[in-house]
Design an enzyme around this catalytic site. Structure first.
Site, PDB file in Angstrom:
ATOM      1  N   HIS A   1      37.847  40.392  28.544  1.00  0.00           N
ATOM      2  CA  HIS A   1      38.353  39.125  28.001  1.00  0.00           C
ATOM      3  C   HIS A   1      37.256  38.370  27.266  1.00  0.00           C
ATOM      4  CE1 HIS A   1      40.835  35.539  27.796  1.00  0.00           C
ATOM      5  NE2 HIS A   1      39.848  34.834  28.291  1.00  0.00           N
TER       6      HIS A   1
ATOM      7  N   VAL B   1      36.612  38.623  33.929  1.00  0.00           N
ATOM      8  CA  VAL B   1      35.874  39.287  32.854  1.00  0.00           C
ATOM      9  C   VAL B   1      36.668  40.416  32.195  1.00  0.00           C
ATOM     10  CG1 VAL B   1      33.606  38.748  33.789  1.00  0.00           C
ATOM     11  CG2 VAL B   1      34.764  40.848  34.505  1.00  0.00           C
ATOM     12  N   GLU B   2      37.844  40.746  32.767  1.00  0.00           N
ATOM     13  CA  GLU B   2      38.624  41.848  32.195  1.00  0.00           C
ATOM     14  C   GLU B   2      39.866  41.324  31.466  1.00  0.00           C
ATOM     15  OE1 GLU B   2      38.734  45.600  34.405  1.00  0.00           O
ATOM     16  OE2 GLU B   2      37.505  44.619  35.939  1.00  0.00           O
ATOM     17  N   MET B   3      40.974  41.089  32.173  1.00  0.00           N
ATOM     18  CA  MET B   3      42.177  40.611  31.503  1.00  0.00           C
ATOM     19  C   MET B   3      42.448  39.131  31.769  1.00  0.00           C
ATOM     20  SD  MET B   3      44.398  44.089  32.158  1.00  0.00           S
ATOM     21  CE  MET B   3      45.838  43.764  31.150  1.00  0.00           C
TER      22      MET B   3
END
Length: 340
Positions: A95, A137-139
């Protein structure tokens, strides 16, 4: 030879059952073939059995970027079927273009895995499915808000009610649908499979020598065992980085710097290699195991100088290339109409 096709409208899975190994070649080689035969069926857990409706729903969700806060990242962004179900990057990007600390692992053959992620912190695909969605930190998606968003899309409501009668759309069924689809992502029939089924012309002589090295002098089979070429275990292979991997989860000296053994299936399409993406080619990976590793107390006892010649290295690479199946088309789903 009996050939079974699994799935409907999903990734095409070709599973070979009941093959007979050739009697040609060294007796010890033929005896090893049994260890590498493909399984007859895909295992599904009792509390999340396979149904076509569930798998097709999971297929759609896997490719839907609305599962992310930004509405631009889907599961397939980091697990792209065209890139061996990885992303082709040394380390993932999440993200807001956040650089992640590890390479995106493939999802191939995870139906047979017991612990997931590079460090083994998830113990099932259902447990794992929501992790990247929720991770900042991802989606970076709030799953409670996601349930409301998906529930506002009529087609998703209908499909969840059909796939999960009496349950409908919940966090648990969202995870179960994605996990069911991911279990259908199985590597296809490779030249190696045809060879152990009796087709001596399926792979070159260099690859056959590489198979012998793999199971002998090079000691690769100590960790890359079984039909999927992984023991599903965790080992410190001597990469020179500070990430302690499994050691942060299981606080044992032997687990410091230990990471999950990845499958070698479809390995030729999955560069770069290792948990940190620090090894660019298969040749470099072989040379790492021969002489390139860092010696430290947690280093796996299986890692030691191998004394490989240049021809040995080339033969091992030739063998690993035979583990890659021809590309199989994956049909992209038509996403349900709804607001972003």
């Amino acid at each position: 030879m009996k050939i079974s096709w699994f799935g409907a409208g999903l990734a095409t899975l070709l599973i070979v059952v009941g093959s007979t190994a050739s009697a040609e070649g060294p007796k010890d080689r033929a005896a090893l073939f049994a260890d590498y035969r493909r399984p007859a069926e895909i295992p599904f857990p009792a509390d999340n059995p396979f149904t076509v409706e569930k798998a097709e729903l999971g297929h759609t969700l896997f490719f839907d970027p609305r599962l992310s806060k930004s509405n631009v990242i889907s599961c397939a962004t980091c697990h792209n079927p065209g890139l061996g179900w990885g992303d082709g990057l040394a380390k993932g990007i999440g993200h807001g273009a956040t650089n992640l600390g590890r390479r995106s692992p493939t999802i191939l053959n995870l139906a047979w895995a017991e612990l997931l992620m590079w460090d083994g912190r998830k113990n099932s695909l259902e447990d794992q499915a929501l992790g990247p969605i929720e991770a900042e930190v991802e989606m970076a998606q709030n799953v409670d808000e996601l349930i409301v968003e998906l529930g506002a899309i009529p087609d998703y409501r209908i499909r969840f009610n059909s796939a999960f009668p009496g349950e409908g759309l919940t966090k648990a069924t969202l995870a179960k649908a994605i996990a069911t689809y991911e279990r259908t992502v199985v590597s296809g029939l490779a030249p190696f499979d045809r060879w152990i089924a009796g087709d001596e012309a399926a792979i070159p002589e260099s690859a056959k020598r590489g198979f012998d090295l793999f199971n002998g002098k090079a000691n690769c089979a100590a960790c890359h065992s079984g039909w999927s070429f992984t023991d599903h275990g965790f080992h410190d292979i001597g990469l020179p980085d500070t990430d302690i991997g499994r050691g942060a989860i299981l606080k044992l000296p032997s687990m410091r710097h230990a990471f999950k053994t990845p499958t070698l299936r479809d390995i030729a399409r999955r560069a770069p290699y290792m948990h940190d993406g620090s090894v660019a080619t298969l040749e470099a990976a072989v040379r790492h195991y021969d002489t390139g590793f860092v010696r430290r107390p947690s280093l796996s006892p299986s890692i030691k100088p191998l004394g490989l010649s240049d021809r040995d290295v080339a033969d091992l690479v030739a063998f690993m290339e035979t583990l890659t199946s021809p590309p199989a088309p994956v049909i992209l789903p038509v996403l349900p109409i709804g607001k972003h």
